[in-house]
Write a protein that holds these residues in place. Structure first.
Motif, mmCIF file in Angstrom:
data_model
loop_
_atom_site.group_PDB
_atom_site.id
_atom_site.type_symbol
_atom_site.label_atom_id
_atom_site.label_comp_id
_atom_site.label_asym_id
_atom_site.label_seq_id
_atom_site.Cartn_x
_atom_site.Cartn_y
_atom_site.Cartn_z
ATOM 1 N N VAL A 519 -48.088 25.526 70.820
ATOM 2 C CA VAL A 519 -48.237 26.596 69.809
ATOM 3 C C VAL A 519 -47.161 27.686 69.895
ATOM 4 O O VAL A 519 -46.801 28.112 71.085
ATOM 5 N N ALA A 520 -46.722 28.044 68.771
ATOM 6 C CA ALA A 520 -45.706 29.017 68.710
ATOM 7 C C ALA A 520 -46.269 30.272 69.190
ATOM 8 O O ALA A 520 -47.442 30.824 68.944
ATOM 9 N N PHE A 521 -45.497 31.079 70.152
ATOM 10 C CA PHE A 521 -45.825 32.368 70.792
ATOM 11 C C PHE A 521 -45.058 33.470 70.043
ATOM 12 O O PHE A 521 -43.860 33.748 70.057
ATOM 13 N N GLY A 522 -45.899 34.115 69.214
ATOM 14 C CA GLY A 522 -45.453 35.183 68.378
ATOM 15 C C GLY A 522 -44.436 34.732 67.433
ATOM 16 O O GLY A 522 -44.086 33.716 67.378
ATOM 17 N N ALA A 523 -43.758 35.863 66.875
ATOM 18 C CA ALA A 523 -42.614 35.766 65.977
ATOM 19 C C ALA A 523 -41.281 35.324 66.814
ATOM 20 O O ALA A 523 -41.058 35.710 67.771
ATOM 21 N N PRO A 524 -40.307 34.548 66.072
ATOM 22 C CA PRO A 524 -39.231 34.337 66.793
ATOM 23 C C PRO A 524 -38.149 35.886 66.959
ATOM 24 O O PRO A 524 -38.370 36.808 66.153
ATOM 25 N N ARG A 525 -37.383 35.616 67.993
ATOM 26 C CA ARG A 525 -36.543 36.762 68.192
ATOM 27 C C ARG A 525 -34.982 36.306 67.693
ATOM 28 O O ARG A 525 -34.667 35.162 67.670
ATOM 29 N N THR A 526 -34.258 37.366 67.144
ATOM 30 C CA THR A 526 -32.814 37.012 66.696
ATOM 31 C C THR A 526 -31.933 37.736 67.286
ATOM 32 O O THR A 526 -32.095 38.684 67.900
ATOM 33 N N VAL A 527 -30.695 37.098 67.148
ATOM 34 C CA VAL A 527 -29.409 37.887 67.786
ATOM 35 C C VAL A 527 -28.274 37.485 66.696
ATOM 36 O O VAL A 527 -28.525 36.632 65.856
ATOM 37 N N ALA A 528 -27.413 38.322 66.852
ATOM 38 C CA ALA A 528 -26.091 38.066 66.104
ATOM 39 C C ALA A 528 -25.354 36.655 66.375
ATOM 40 O O ALA A 528 -25.597 36.235 67.592
ATOM 41 N N GLY A 529 -24.702 36.480 65.134
ATOM 42 C CA GLY A 529 -24.033 34.966 65.257
ATOM 43 C C GLY A 529 -23.057 34.886 66.456
ATOM 44 O O GLY A 529 -22.874 33.469 66.848
ATOM 45 N N THR A 530 -22.327 35.717 66.846
ATOM 46 C CA THR A 530 -21.395 35.709 68.129
ATOM 47 C C THR A 530 -22.175 35.446 69.633
ATOM 48 O O THR A 530 -21.633 35.209 70.605
ATOM 49 N N VAL A 531 -23.502 35.839 69.458
ATOM 50 C CA VAL A 531 -24.127 36.007 70.714
ATOM 51 C C VAL A 531 -24.940 34.780 70.906
ATOM 52 O O VAL A 531 -25.671 34.004 70.150
ATOM 53 N N THR A 532 -24.727 33.797 72.107
ATOM 54 C CA THR A 532 -25.389 32.634 72.212
ATOM 55 C C THR A 532 -26.415 32.593 73.452
ATOM 56 O O THR A 532 -26.563 31.788 74.097
ATOM 57 N N THR A 533 -26.949 33.901 73.792
ATOM 58 C CA THR A 533 -27.991 33.896 74.823
ATOM 59 C C THR A 533 -28.768 35.008 74.492
ATOM 60 O O THR A 533 -28.740 35.977 73.671
ATOM 61 N N LEU A 534 -30.108 34.813 75.119
ATOM 62 C CA LEU A 534 -31.119 36.062 74.562
ATOM 63 C C LEU A 534 -31.850 36.097 75.685
ATOM 64 O O LEU A 534 -32.662 35.037 76.433
ATOM 65 N N VAL A 535 -32.357 37.263 76.291
ATOM 66 C CA VAL A 535 -33.650 37.360 77.104
ATOM 67 C C VAL A 535 -34.717 37.800 76.373
ATOM 68 O O VAL A 535 -34.757 38.554 75.534
ATOM 69 N N TYR A 536 -35.441 36.762 76.198
ATOM 70 C CA TYR A 536 -36.890 36.803 75.476
ATOM 71 C C TYR A 536 -37.896 37.472 76.494
ATOM 72 O O TYR A 536 -38.288 36.967 77.369
ATOM 73 N N ASP A 537 -38.315 38.543 75.966
ATOM 74 C CA ASP A 537 -39.244 39.491 76.778
ATOM 75 C C ASP A 537 -40.535 39.499 75.976
ATOM 76 O O ASP A 537 -40.741 38.804 75.144
ATOM 77 N N GLY A 538 -41.485 40.014 76.637
ATOM 78 C CA GLY A 538 -42.773 40.357 76.372
ATOM 79 C C GLY A 538 -43.622 38.942 76.554
ATOM 80 O O GLY A 538 -44.796 38.958 75.843
ATOM 81 N N LEU A 539 -43.182 38.129 77.288
ATOM 82 C CA LEU A 539 -44.047 36.718 77.554
ATOM 83 C C LEU A 539 -45.121 37.177 78.703
ATOM 84 O O LEU A 539 -44.979 38.178 79.520
ATOM 85 N N ASN A 540 -45.978 36.435 78.776
ATOM 86 C CA ASN A 540 -47.048 36.522 79.595
ATOM 87 C C ASN A 540 -46.594 35.899 81.057
ATOM 88 O O ASN A 540 -46.161 34.791 80.914
ATOM 89 N N GLY A 541 -47.111 36.609 82.175
ATOM 90 C CA GLY A 541 -46.506 36.243 83.366
ATOM 91 C C GLY A 541 -47.409 34.879 83.737
ATOM 92 O O GLY A 541 -48.505 34.749 83.485
ATOM 93 N N ASP A 542 -46.708 34.188 84.880
ATOM 94 C CA ASP A 542 -47.315 33.056 85.361
ATOM 95 C C ASP A 542 -47.824 31.970 84.266
ATOM 96 O O ASP A 542 -48.859 31.181 84.416
#
Length: 762
Positions: A519-542
């Protein structure tokens, strides 16, 4: 260090007996620190000491040596032929001992065991023989192109053996050998004679050397000059001359990726019950056969057969209907022969409407027909099939491939692209197309389709409309690494995909998190086109998550990537036992430090424990300061029944009434030891060999790896220019015993083990 193949004693591994003569299968080689010479064609990982994949191509026989870290696990061995694919395979469970298992030899398993590829492969030079565990490769031997081409010739006391050596073989890593146990009772004093590259070498009872190119390109010549005619005749009558070639030889002279070609040996099944070779087996039969009665005819559909790699091509099929009514001793038979190997259906006409029939379909090739034939019983069917389309229409920026699937196997699906009916009056319309592969829809179109099942029942028409805007979007990105867990976060990285067309650029990416249930967790996170890494925050621990990423250009958003590997996000309380370690055993106890500094530091308590197999675990150690973040322990010198298996330690972190745990593995790395000399005569026993570590102590045992101790010997530095260490144990008089001990095993205080090695009589 001198290769055990040039010592007068037994070789490093066991001697296998195969009928009148014997084949010597070497122990594996280890990748040492010196330069290695490998066959240029080999592009897979050659097994490393003490493991080896030994191939006997003339007998289509494979020996798997070592792999003792996998005892009890199931291994898959595959023979891959470049440009063809897998031509043979088998599965077997790894057993304890020098020989893990064998394929196509008495006491081993047949080719096809556990894999269903029931053919004994005709193993050829250039084939790759690999071993895998749970899909992970653990070593591959490339079969060398070197073999004896004729029986030996004898002139006076000189015996000559000639053979072929391909351009891809490293001739410095070759040996020609004649094995005959009767040679032990001659001045040779051992069961074989050997010729190696270089100048004429003097051995007990004979001289020998191996030369190349004397009879033309790609040839070798082995010359033996015996001290007496009688010995020369024994060697000349031995038969089964063999060429040995290997891919890697290490500083200890161990031989890896070994091919042993035996002149005059026959291929095919090596024991009763094993499958025939590729030229003796009938072709694979067709599958999914459905036979349907339609008036006085029988319509037969099947999935075309696939020839086993390495076997003759399938040229067609024979389809036969056999009446069930028996007249005397006869049954009426009707059928057709089909010369198209891709055929998937036919109709047998003119049958009696009131008769019952059995239908048989066989594949046909140059070696005959499938046996037994594949069987089907015609059946009446009045239910119409249904058809589904994937994707089921819609608006798309680029061309689509449409897959049509009928609910009944062997149904024929017809379609049109102009909106007209594909089936009329129970048969396909003249302009309709037969569906065989996914349909390419490159422009806005409506696909209309219907199916006719084997009994002639027709489905309802279906139609799907595709609007193709022809606005290219980016391709799906690919993750470059597994996500990295943080506290409530995960870092994901990917490679930039194709932007969609020349002149287009990627404007940005969207990353979507998914929980373990998909199941999808929340809405997608976006970054600019030149960026190819993302620190996805707001996730549930463990909590475990997977991620996908999409790329966007001016025309829209491209397809979703495949999901990343799962990662468990850290919670407010973190237990981090640190990375796994490998620790070299020493000649004395070795200090090891565990590191839990990645764990929660504030208000937390810590407890380190070793995960043991039981109260008598031989690898138990004592942890010092086990309630701190960085405890230590001593890895002791090796002593049976201790093992070199990984030591597992669990860290428990407690804070605020909650606990978290993590584990780390510490794998001991032992020295490499060999038994190069094992000889006995009444009142005199000699055991000797090598270690790559100086300063340890070798214990020699008889009766098994944990058997009675015969004695110990220190490992001292080898005489220059040799490197590493050597040991020697000599027992005299009563200590040597009144009978040959048979086989010996050794262990080093630095962890290395070897054996069993047969003790030779002197």
């Amino acid at each position: 260090m001198k290769s055990a193949f040039h010592e007068k004693g037994q070789p490093k591994s066991r001697v296998q007996h195969y009928g009148r003569t014997a084949v010597v299968a070497t122990v594996s080689a280890v990748l040492g620190t010196t330069s290695l010479l490998a066959v240029p064609a080999a592009n897979a990982a050659v097994p490393t000491f003490p493991d080896n994949v030994v191939v006997f191509p003339d007998r289509d026989f494979v020996t798997i040596e070592g792999y003792q870290d996998y005892v009890g696990q199931t291994a898959t061995v595959e023979v891959r032929r470049p440009g063809v694919g897998i031509v043979g395979s088998a599965k077997s469970v790894v057993a304890a001992g020098d020989v893990a298992f064998e394929i196509n030899h008495p006491g081993g398993v047949c080719w096809g065991a556990g894999t269903g590829l029931n053919v004994t492969p005709d193993i050829l030079p250039g084939d790759n023989v690999s071993i895998t565990f749970a899909g992970t490769e653990a070593g591959t031997t490339t079969v060398q192109d070197a073999f004896v081409t004729s029986d030996s010739t004898l002139e006076g006391n000189t015996l000559t053996v000639r053979g072929h050596v391909g351009s891809g073989v490293n001739t410095s890593q070759m040996e020609q050998r004649i094995v005959e146990p009767a040679l032990k009772d001659t001045p040779v004093g051992r069961r074989d004679v050997r010729a190696a590259p270089g100048e004429l070498a003097q051995e007990d009872g004979y001289q020998s050397r191996l030369q190349f190119g004397l009879d033309g390109p790609d040839t070798f010549t082995a010359t033996y000059i015996f001290a007496d005619r009688a010995t020369a005749e024994i060697a000349g009558d031995a038969g089964g001359e063999r060429a040995m070639s290997w891919q890697v030889e290490d500083a200890d002279a161990n031989r890896q990726g070994l091919t042993i070609a035996e002149f005059g040996e026959l291929g095919g099944p090596g024991m009763g019950g094993c499958p025939n070779g590729p030229l003796q087996s009938g072709p694979a039969g067709p599958t999914s056969i459905i036979a349907a009665k339609v008036s006085g005819d029988v319509k037969v559909n099947w999935t075309p057969a696939q020839a086993v790699p390495g076997t003759p091509a399938i040229t067609g099929y024979r389809v036969t209907a056999v009446a069930k009514t028996v007249s005397g001793s006869e049954q009426v038979e009707s059928g057709v022969r089909i010369s198209n190997p891709k055929a998937s259906s036919t109709i047998i006409r003119g049958l009696k409407a009131d008769e019952e029939y059995d239908v048989y379909v066989t594949s046909v090739s140059s070696v005959g027909e499938t046996f037994p034939a594949s069987h089907a019983i015609p059946a009446e069917d009045t239910d119409a099939p249904t058809v589904t389309a994937t994707p089921n229409g819609g608006t798309f920026p680029t061309a689509q491939k449409v897959t049509l699937t009928a609910s009944e196997a062997a149904s024929d699906i017809y379609y049109t692209l102009d909106g007209t009916d594909p089936v009329s009056g129970g048969v396909n319309a003249p302009h309709a197309l037969l569906y065989t592969d996914p349909i390419d829809v490159a422009r806005t179109s409506t696909v209309t389709f219907a199916a006719i099942d084997p009994s002639g029942n027709v489905s309802e028409n279906g139609n799907v409309t595709f609007t193709i805007t022809d606005d290219p979007v980016p391709a799906a990105p690919v993750f470059t690494a597994a996500p990295k867990a943080g506290q409530g976060t995960a870092e994901v990285s990917w490679a930039a995909p194709d932007a969609g067309a020349p002149g287009l650029t990627i404007d940005g990416y969207s990353v979507q998190a998914y929980t373990a249930d998909g199941v999808a967790f929340g809405a997608p996170r976006t970054v600019a086109g030149t960026v190819t890494t993302l620190v996805y925050d707001g996730l549930n621990g463990d909590t475990a998550y997977q991620f996908t990423v999409r790329a966007t250009n001016i025309n829209g958003t491209g397809p979703e990537s495949a999901k990343s590997e799962p990662v468990t996000v850290q919670g407010a309380l973190v237990a981090n036992a640190g990375p796994d370690q490998t620790v070299a055993r020493g000649t004395s106890a070795t200090a090891v430090t565990l590191d839990g500094t990645g764990s929660t530091a504030t208000g937390a308590t810590y407890l380190w424990e070793q995960v043991l197999t039981g109260p008598t675990d031989p690898d138990k150690v004592t942890l010092d300061a086990g309630t701190t973040l960085k405890p230590t322990f001593s890895l002791p010198v090796y002593r049976t029944p201790m093992t070199n298996k990984p030591l597992t330690f669990k860290l428990t972190v407690t804070a605020g009434g909650s606990t978290r745990t993590d584990e780390v593995k510490v794998t001991p790395v032992p020295d490499r030891v060999t038994i190069g000399l094992a000889q006995w005569k009444t009142g005199d026993l000699r055991i000797g060999g090598t270690s790559n570590v100086v300063g340890g102590t070798i214990t020699v045992r008889v009766g098994g790896p944990t058997g009675r101790i015969l004695g110990t010997a220190p490992v001292t530095a080898a005489v220059a220019p040799e490197t590493g260490g050597v040991y020697s144990l000599r027992l005299r008089n009563a200590a040597a015993g009144t009978t040959n001990p048979g086989s010996v095993w050794i262990e080093s205080t630095v962890g290395g083990t070897a054996g069993p090695t047969t003790v030779a009589n002197r």
